[in-house]
Design an enzyme around this catalytic site. Structure first.
Site, PDB file in Angstrom:
ATOM      1  N   ASP A 104      -3.874  11.343  10.944  1.00 36.83           N
ATOM      2  CA  ASP A 104      -4.336  10.786   9.677  1.00 36.83           C
ATOM      3  C   ASP A 104      -5.126   9.495   9.894  1.00 36.83           C
ATOM      4  O   ASP A 104      -4.832   8.455   9.308  1.00 36.83           O
ATOM      5  CB  ASP A 104      -3.139  10.561   8.742  1.00 36.83           C
ATOM      6  CG  ASP A 104      -3.578  10.479   7.278  1.00 36.83           C
ATOM      7  OD1 ASP A 104      -4.766  10.786   6.983  1.00 36.83           O
ATOM      8  OD2 ASP A 104      -2.756  10.097   6.437  1.00 36.83           O
ATOM      9  N   GLY A 125       0.850  -1.189   0.000  1.00 44.34           N
ATOM     10  CA  GLY A 125       0.000   0.000   0.000  1.00 44.34           C
ATOM     11  C   GLY A 125       0.876   1.224   0.000  1.00 44.34           C
ATOM     12  O   GLY A 125       2.100   1.128   0.110  1.00 44.34           O
ATOM     13  N   GLY A 176       0.999   5.433   1.398  1.00 43.68           N
ATOM     14  CA  GLY A 176       0.358   6.468   2.200  1.00 43.68           C
ATOM     15  C   GLY A 176       1.009   7.801   1.942  1.00 43.68           C
ATOM     16  O   GLY A 176       1.868   7.924   1.061  1.00 43.68           O
ATOM     17  N   ALA A 177       0.580   8.781   2.699  1.00 40.86           N
ATOM     18  CA  ALA A 177       1.076  10.141   2.523  1.00 40.86           C
ATOM     19  C   ALA A 177       2.590  10.193   2.686  1.00 40.86           C
ATOM     20  O   ALA A 177       3.274  10.946   2.001  1.00 40.86           O
ATOM     21  CB  ALA A 177       0.393  11.058   3.527  1.00 40.86           C
ATOM     22  N   SER A 178       3.119   9.356   3.561  1.00 42.11           N
ATOM     23  CA  SER A 178       4.530   9.512   3.897  1.00 42.11           C
ATOM     24  C   SER A 178       5.436   8.488   3.223  1.00 42.11           C
ATOM     25  O   SER A 178       6.636   8.545   3.387  1.00 42.11           O
ATOM     26  CB  SER A 178       4.700   9.437   5.408  1.00 42.11           C
ATOM     27  OG  SER A 178       4.095   8.253   5.866  1.00 42.11           O
ATOM     28  N   GLY A 179       4.846   7.556   2.478  1.00 39.23           N
ATOM     29  CA  GLY A 179       5.729   6.597   1.834  1.00 39.23           C
ATOM     30  C   GLY A 179       5.002   5.363   1.356  1.00 39.23           C
ATOM     31  O   GLY A 179       3.781   5.238   1.496  1.00 39.23           O
ATOM     32  N   VAL A 236       4.569   1.130   1.271  1.00 40.98           N
ATOM     33  CA  VAL A 236       4.765  -0.029   2.147  1.00 40.98           C
ATOM     34  C   VAL A 236       4.956  -1.285   1.309  1.00 40.98           C
ATOM     35  O   VAL A 236       4.213  -1.526   0.363  1.00 40.98           O
ATOM     36  CB  VAL A 236       3.541  -0.221   3.074  1.00 40.98           C
ATOM     37  CG1 VAL A 236       3.819  -1.328   4.092  1.00 40.98           C
ATOM     38  CG2 VAL A 236       3.195   1.071   3.780  1.00 40.98           C
TER      39      VAL A 236
END
Ligand SMILES: *[C@@H]1O[C@H](CO)[C@@H](O)[C@H](O)[C@H]1NC(C)=O
Ligand SMILES: *[C@@H]1O[C@H](CO)[C@@H](O)[C@H](O)[C@H]1NC(C)=O
Ligand SMILES: *[C@@H]1O[C@H](CO)[C@@H](O)[C@H](O)[C@H]1NC(C)=O
Ligand SMILES: *[C@@H]1O[C@H](CO)[C@@H](O)[C@H](O)[C@H]1NC(C)=O
Ligand SMILES: *[C@@H]1O[C@H](CO)[C@@H](O)[C@H](O)[C@H]1NC(C)=O
Ligand SMILES: *[C@@H]1O[C@H](CO)[C@@H](O)[C@H](O)[C@H]1NC(C)=O
Length: 811
Positions: free
Chosen positions: A646, A524, A526-529, A531
C-alpha cells in the site's frame, strides 16, 4: 679591505635601468681586485660602500653548511637577498676566490669547483649598494656578470626580471634549497606564479594571476621592474606599465626603509619593508606590506599535486596571509621536521582484503568547515549525512567524505584540503577506532559473536519466546550473511544493536488510553485502522508517538502470530522506515505505537490545502530516493521479505528534518500472515494498485514497484494520481497523461509553474522515465527497487520506457 667611499646615487633613472643595465656599474668606484678571496673561517665579506649589503659566506646549518650569499648586512637577521649555492651548501673550509685570471670560483675543501658564474674574465668585481654583485670588464668597466641577472627568491629595488627569468622559493623557512614555487616572466611574456619541484624545474600548475585579465588574455610584458618609486610592474619595452604587481603608492621611502620582494617558501610573493637603523625603534622586523595571491590556500588548486599544503593535510589562512598546514584528526606529520611532506594516518590503514572489519573498526571524525574540493571518486546528491557516513564506512577505499550539498567521497592521498568559506560543509575523516587493533577476520568474528550472546542474554530475562525468535533471526541472518557484502553485515549489526537499544515495548491498553487521552486526536486513518496522537512519559522527557489502533479484522490474527510478526517488524531498522516503538496485544485490542513524524504525510504536503507551499523540486527528488531506499530495505535487506502492498503518499511520513519514511509497512505482513500469495481480496488503494491484483496473478515485490511509480509521478508533478481536469470534469490518470507528455516531448507541461523543475528538465525526464518503467503492465518489465534506486541516483542509465498505456486503459 677598507671600504672606499662610494659616490652614492642609489637609484638610476628608469631609462638607464631598462636600456642600459650594464651601465649601473659605471657608477661604482669600489672594487674587489683580482686575487681576492673569502673563506668560511674568516669572518670577512665584501661590503657595499654603504655597508648595507655584504657578499660572503653565511653559516646555515649548525653542522657547518655554508651559503655563499648577499645579505642585508646591517640588520641582525642578515636576511639573504641572493645566494650562489642554495641547493649545494658547502662545508667549513670552502673558499671563494676571484682568481688572477679574472674568474670567480667557489671551491670546497677538496678543491672541487662548486659554483662559478658564466662570464668572461673580469678585471675586478664590486658589491654595489643596490645589493647587486658585479663582475666588470677591464677596458670600459662594462658588466660581464651580475647577481641581479640570476635572482634566487628575491628582487631588490632597481632589479629587473627579464623574460625567462624566475624567482624560486626556498624549500622551507630554514632550508634555502629550491622549493615548490616559482615566479616567472615566461618567454611567452606571461607573468605567472607556478608550482614546481626541484630538481624538476618544469612549471606545474599556475596559481596567479588567478583569472585572465583584459579580453580573456593574460597581461603580457617585456620585463618586470622593481622601479625607483618602489613599485613592481610588468612593463613594455617602451616603458608602458601593463600590469602593476605591487604598487607602493608612494609609501615608505628607500631612505628610511629596506625593501624587497620575495617569493616565500609558502608560495606567497610578498613585498617587504624593514625600517633602517636610525637609532629609534629597536624591535624591527620585516613586515609584509603587500602580497600575492590573496589566498594561497585556495589559489594553489589544480588537477595534480597536493595543493598549498602537503598530501593529507589542509590549509588555513592565518593573519590573512600565512598558510597554516594541519593534519586531520588521527593523522600525523609524515616528517615532523618538514610540514610540506604532508600527513599520514597514525593508525593501521584500511585493508580491503578484510571486508568484514571495516565498518565497525573505523569511525568518522567531524572536521567542521574543512573542505577537500577536488578529486572525488564518487558523489551522491541526495544523501543524508547518515547515508553519507555509511557509504564511507562501508567502503574500504573511502578515506574521507565531504558532506554538504552533496556527499563527496575521497581516496587517499587527500589533496587541496583547506578550511572553507562554506560553513555548511564539513569533512568526515575516517579513522580507526582508538582501541581497535588491526583487524583480522578472526577477531571480528569473535566480536560479533559476543554481541549476539549479550543480546540473547539480556533478552532471556524478558521473554523466552523472544530468545527463540532472536536465535532464529540470527541464524537466518548468519546464513544470508555468507554471500552478502559488508553492507549486509553492517545492517545486521545495526539491527542487533538496535534491538538492544530500542526496547520494543509491550504496552497495556490502559497505558495507551492515557497516552492518547482516550484516543482523542486523530492524526489520520488508513485501510487498517485509525492513527492517534499520543504522549508517552519517558523518564523526564515526554515523547510524542503515533498510536495506530488496528481494525477488528486484524485482531482475528492469533495472539502468537501478531506478536511474532510485530517483533519481526520491530526488528527492522532503516532510516527510511517509521520506527515501531511498541505494541499492545490485549484482548481484542491490537495497537501499534510508532515514532511521531512531525511533518505529517507526503499526501498532506503534495496535495494539501490550497495556498500551502509545496516541497521544492530538490526536496521532492530527495523524498523519492528516500522512499525507494526504504522499499529496497523491505524487499531485500531485512530478515524476511516484506511487501508493503500500500505505497502511497498517505503512507509516506516526514520527520522534522523532512526525511521521508515509509509507514505501515508491517501491516501488510500482519494481514498476509494467514493468507496465500494469491489474493482474492484486493488490497491497496485505487490508482496505486498493480494490475496483477485484478488478474489472479501472484503478488510479488513488484506490486510495490508499481505503486512507487505512481507515487514518483505524483512527486514530479505535484499532482494526485487522479487529477480532475477542471475544464471538463473528467478524471484523467496522471500516469496516462505523463506518458503522453513524455512521448510528445512535452515534459515541461508536467512541471509548469515549478521554476526549479523547469530548470532541471534533465532530471525531470529521468524521473518520469523511471516512473514509467515502474508502472509497466507486466511485472517482469518493472525494475527491482534496488535498480530503481540506482536509476534515481543516476548511476544506472534509464532506457526509453515502453508504453504502459495498455494497462492504464484497462483499469
Ligand atoms: C665572527 O663574527 C662573529 C660575530 O659577528 C664573532 O662572534 C666571531 O668570533 C667572529 N669569528 C672570527 C673568526 O672572527
Ligand atoms: C672591452 O673588452 C671586451 C672583451 O673583454 C670587448 O668585447 C669590448 O669590445 C671591449 N670594449 C671596448 C670599448 O674596448
Ligand atoms: C633542504 O631540503 C631538501 C629537499 O627536501 C633536502 O634535500 C636538503 O637536504 C635540505 N637541506 C637542508 C640543509 O636541510
Ligand atoms: C614606477 O612605477 C610607478 C607605478 O607603476 C609609476 O607610476 C612610476 O612612474 C614608475 N617610476 C619610474 C621612475 O618609472
Ligand atoms: C608602448 O607600446 C605599446 C604597444 O607596443 C603602445 O600601445 C603604447 O602606446 C606605447 N607607449 C608609448 C608611451 O610609446
Ligand atoms: C573502546 O573505546 C570505547 C570508547 O572509547 C569504549 O566504549 C569501548 O568499551 C572500548 N572497547 C574496548 C574493547 O576496549
Amino acid at each position: 679591505m677598507a671600504p672606499v667611499q662610494f659616490q652614492s646615487k642609489l637609484y638610476f633613472s628608469l631609462s638607464l635601468l631598462l636600456f642600459l643595465p650594464s651601465t649601473i656599474t659605471s657608477q661604482s668606484n669600489r672594487n674587489v681586485p683580482l686575487g681576492s678571496s673569502l673563506t668560511t673561517e674568516s669572518n670577512s665579506s665584501w661590503l657595499s660602500p654603504s655597508g648595507e649589503f655584504a657578499f660572503g659566506f653565511q653559516q646555515i646549518t649548525p653542522d657547518g653548511g655554508y651559503l655563499l650569499a648577499i645579505v642585508f648586512d646591517e640588520i641582525p637577521e642578515r636576511t639573504v637577498a641572493w645566494s650562489a649555492n642554495r641547493n649545494n651548501l658547502v662545508p667549513r673550509g670552502s673558499k671563494l676566490e676571484l682568481t688572477t685570471s679574472g674568474h670567480l670560483v667557489l671551491t670546497d675543501p677538496s678543491g672541487r669547483h662548486v659554483w662559478s658564474p658564466n662570464s668572461d674574465p673580469a678585471s675586478h668585481a664590486a658589491m654595489l649598494d643596490t645589493g647587486n654583485f658585479v663582475l666588470l670588464a677591464a677596458n670600459d668597466s662594462s658588466t660581464l656578470w651580475e647577481s641581479f641577472q640570476e635572482p634566487a627568491d628575491t628582487l631588490l629595488p632597481t632589479q629587473t626580471l627579464e623574460q625567462g627569468s624566475q624567482l624560486i622559493a626556498k624549500y622551507s623557512k630554514s632550508n634555502h634549497s629550491q622549493g615548490r614555487f616559482k615566479f616567472i616572466l615566461r618567454r611567452d611574456r606571461n607573468l605567472f606564479l607556478h608550482v614546481t619541484h626541484y630538481p624538476e624545474m618544469r612549471a606545474g600548475i599556475s596559481y596567479w594571476p588567478p583569472t585572465t585579465a583584459v579580453g580573456g588574455q593574460y597581461y603580457t610584458g617585456d620585463r618586470v621592474v622593481f622601479n625607483q618609486s618602489l613599485s613592481l610592474d610588468l612593463i613594455l619595452n617602451n616603458g608602458t606599465v601593463v600590469f602593476p604587481v605591487f604598487n607602493s603608492n608612494g609609501g615608505s621611502s628607500s631612505r628610511d626603509f629596506y625593501h624587497r620582494v620575495t617569493l616565500d617558501y609558502d608560495g606567497v610573493l610578498r613585498y617587504y619593508e624593514y625600517p633602517k637603523s636610525n637609532g629609534q625603534s629597536s624591535n624591527k622586523v620585516w613586515s609584509s606590506v603587500y602580497f600575492k595571491p590573496p589566498n594561497i590556500c585556495t589559489a594553489v588548486t589544480g588537477d595534480m599535486g597536493s595543493g598549498a599544503c602537503g598530501y593529507n593535510s589542509y590549509c588555513e589562512l592565518v593573519n590573512d596571509q600565512y598558510p597554516k598546514c594541519s593534519c586531520p584528526p588521527g593523522y600525523i606529520l609524515k616528517d615532523s621536521s618538514d610540514e610540506s611532506k604532508g600527513c599520514i594516518p597514525d593508525f593501521a590503514p584500511q585493508d580491503c582484503r578484510l571486508q568484514e572489519g571495516n565498518s565497525d573498526a573505523f569511525e568518522l571524525v567531524d572536521m567542521p568547515a574543512v573542505d577537500w574540493p577536488l578529486y572525488d571518486y564518487e558523489s551522491f546528491e541526495f544523501y543524508t549525512e547518515d547515508m553519507c557516513r555509511q557509504s564511507c564506512l562501508s567502503d574500504c577505499q573511502c578515506a574521507l567524505v565531504v558532506y554538504g550539498k552533496f556527499c563527496w567521497k575521497k581516496k587517499s592521498p587527500l589533496s587541496n584540503g583547506r578550511v572553507g568559506d562554506d560553513k555548511t560543509e564539513k569533512s568526515l575523516v575516517k579513522v580507526r577506532r582508538s582501541n581497535s587493533t588491526t583487524s583480522s577476520p578472526h577477531v571480528e568474528k569473535k566480536r560479533k559473536g559476543l554481541v549476539v550472546i549479550i543480546i540473547i542474554g539480556s533478552v532471556l530475562l524478558a521473554s523466552s519466546a523472544f530468545v527463540i525468535l532472536l536465535s532464529a533471526m540470527f541464524l537466518s541472518m548468519k546464513k544470508k550473511k555468507k554471500n552478502q557484502d559488508s553492507a549486509a553485515s553492517r545492517a545486521f549489526l545495526d539491527r542487533q544493536n538496535d534491538l538492544l537499544s530500542r526496547n520494543l515495548r509491550s504496552f497495556a491498553y490502559c497505558e495507551l488510553e492515557l497516552a492518547t487521552e482516550r484516543f482523542k486526536e486523530v492524526l489520520g486513518s488508513g485501510a487498517s485502522g485509525i492513527v492517534y496522537r499520543g504522549v508517552l512519559p519517558n523518564n523526564n522527557q515526554r515523547r510524542l508517538v503515533a498510536v495506530k489502533r488496528l481494525d477488528n479484522t486484524v485482531s482475528e490474527i492469533k495472539d502468537q502470530e501478531f506478536e511474532t510478526e510485530v517483533r519481526v517488524i520491530g526488528g527492522t531498522n532503516h532510516k527510511n522506515l517509521v520506527k515501531l516503538v511498541g505494541f499492545c496485544n490485549e484482548g481484542l485490542h491490537r495497537v501499534l505505537v510508532y515514532e511521531f513524524m512531525s511533518n505529517g504525510s507526503l499526501a498532506g504536503l503534495l496535495f494539501g490545502e490550497e495556498g500551502q507551499s509545496r516541497p521544492n523540486w530538490y526536496t521532492r527528488m530527495e523524498i523519492a530516493c528516500a522512499v525507494a531506499r526504504g522499499l529496497v530495505y523491505l524487499h531485500e535487506e531485512c530478515s524476511t521479505q516484506i511487501i508493503h502492498c500500500d505505497i502511497k503518499p498517505q503512507n509516506v511520513l516526514l520527520d522534522e528534518s523532512m526525511m521521508a519514511k515509509i509507514s505501515d509497512f508491517g501491516i501488510a505482513k500482519l494481514l498476509k500472515a494467514n493468507q496465500t500469495r494469491t489474493m482474492t481480496k484486493i488490497r491497496g488503494t485505487r490508482g496505486y494498485v498493480a494490475p496483477e491484483w485484478f488478474r489472479n496473478m501472484s503478488i510479488t515485490t513488484k506490486v510495490d514497484v508499481y505503486s512507487f511509480g505512481v507515487l514518483l509521478l505524483e512527486l514530479v508533478c505535484c499532482r494526485s494520481k487522479l487529477e480532475t481536469e477542471a475544464a471538463n470534469e473528467v478524471e484523467v490518470f496522471l500516469a496516462n497523461w505523463a506518458y503522453e507528455c513524455y512521448s510528445d516531448g512535452q515534459l515541461r507541461k508536467l512541471v509548469e509553474n515549478d521554476d526549479e523543475a523547469m530548470n532541471d528538465v534533465e532530471n525531470v525526464e529521468r524521473f518520469v522515465k523511471i516512473a514509467l518503467w515502474c508502472i509497466q503492465d507486466d511485472p517482469c518489465l518493472r525494475p527491482a527497487m534496488k535498480k530503481v534506486v540506482h536509476m534515481l541516483e543516476g548511476s544506472v542509465h534509464v532506457p526509453t520506457p515502453l508504453d504502459p498505456e495498455s494497462f492504464i486503459s484497462n483499469i
